[in-house]
Design a protein around this motif. Structure first.
Motif, mmCIF file in Angstrom:
data_model
loop_
_atom_site.group_PDB
_atom_site.id
_atom_site.type_symbol
_atom_site.label_atom_id
_atom_site.label_comp_id
_atom_site.label_asym_id
_atom_site.label_seq_id
_atom_site.Cartn_x
_atom_site.Cartn_y
_atom_site.Cartn_z
ATOM 1 N N ARG A 100 -11.536 -119.475 19.717
ATOM 2 C CA ARG A 100 -12.273 -118.223 19.653
ATOM 3 C C ARG A 100 -13.569 -118.331 20.441
ATOM 4 N N CYS B 96 -12.373 -119.675 26.444
ATOM 5 C CA CYS B 96 -10.923 -119.696 26.240
ATOM 6 C C CYS B 96 -10.288 -118.389 26.678
ATOM 7 N N VAL C 13 -7.723 -113.972 20.742
ATOM 8 C CA VAL C 13 -8.872 -114.840 21.019
ATOM 9 C C VAL C 13 -10.168 -114.045 21.029
#
Length: 307
Positions: free
Chosen positions: A21, A25, A83
């Motif tokens: 998270r 990413c 995410v």
């Protein structure tokens, strides 16, 4: 008691990865997704443009690239939202559709890899009859049969899934809607669906793997009979790209069954064959295949001169 065909669960929450998270990413996955789609589209474009690549092996390669695009566009966009928002809600129908398309993509890749191995077997072990066996009619019929079989699988799974009663919980500890996590949401006995899944694994996983294994046994035996080292290396180079893709695909899938109870490990392995493998496939073929590199240079040169 609710009717068996009724569905209490209308939305599903995907937890995703707890340690993914971050904006970094998200950007990494976005770059991977863009490179994957562009790389596979480029393979299709190069093969379509170059007449020297109009052969069965490269025809199957374009189908493999299409399958990788389908898989990536099915999985990654939702993963990006997971995410970014630290988990997302998706509709139950949308979750089922994702599972069906994912199953179709994986089944298609397995069948196409077996067709490509059979093509390499004919080219290396039976070169005098190669053009007669691997003609355009055979290739078209083989690919059409693959998609018909895949459609039948989706139909069978959807009909059987319709008889399950999904009453909750509505949380999936994963980044996409896979088979086992979906069954965990069912309040009905999933025995028949699990049996059906095992039966379908025979034509779509076991048999293709067996075809690939037998093909390469004969290929290796034939290569070892070639007297010169350079001749053996040249012959092996014609199937090295395909063999690398086979190891990537089946290696990640088989690894999942070695860790059946470790969700964290299964997530990482699922990430590999749903995200990384579609990214690496076009790279493997473009970097290690001289014919594709030359065709790409010609296409690039022609586009540059046109501009």
């Amino acid at each position: 008691m609710p009717h068996r065909n009724s569905s209490v669960v209308t939305e599903i929450f995907l937890l995703g990865f707890n340690n993914l998270r971050s904006i970094f990413c998200f950007l990494l996955l976005l770059i991977i997704f863009c490179v994957t789609v562009c790389g596979n589209l480029l393979i299709i474009l190069v093969v379509s443009y170059s007449r020297s690549l109009h052969s069965p092996m490269y025809f199957f390669l374009t189908q493999l690239s299409f399958t990788d695009i389908l898989l990536s566009t099915t999985i990654v966009p939702n993963m990006l939202r997971v995410v970014l928002y630290e988990g997302i809600f998706v509709s139950f129908i949308g979750c089922l559709i994702q599972f069906y398309v994912f199953s179709a993509s994986e089944s298609s890749e397995s069948l196409l890899l077996s067709l490509m191995s059979y093509d390499r077997y004919q080219a290396i072990c039976n070169p005098l009859h190669y053009n007669m066996v691997m003609d355009l009619t055979f290739c078209m019929k083989a690919v059409l049969l693959c998609w018909v079989m895949i459609f039948a699988v989706i139909l069978a799974l959807s009909v059987t899934m319709n008889f399950l009663w999904f009453c909750g919980p509505n949380v999936i500890d994963d980044f996409f809607c896979d088979f086992d996590p979906l069954l965990e949401l069912s309040c009905s006995d999933p025995f028949f669906l699990k049996v059906e899944d095992m039966i379908l694994a025979i034509p779509f996983a076991v048999c293709p793997f067996f075809v690939i294994l037998v093909s390469y046994v004969y290929i290796i035996i034939t290569i070892l009979k070639i007297p010169s080292v350079s001749g053996r290396q040249k012959t092996f180079s014609t199937c090295s790209s395909h063999l690398a893709v086979v190891f990537l695909y089946y290696g990640s899938l088989l690894s999942i069954y070695l860790f059946p109870n470790k969700k964290s490990v299964k997530k990482v392995l699922s990430l590999f064959y749903t995200v990384v493998t579609p990214l690496l496939n076009p790279m493997i073929y473009s970097l290690s295949n001289r014919d594709i590199r030359q065709a790409f240079k010609k296409l690039k040169s022609k586009m540059s001169s046109a501009l």
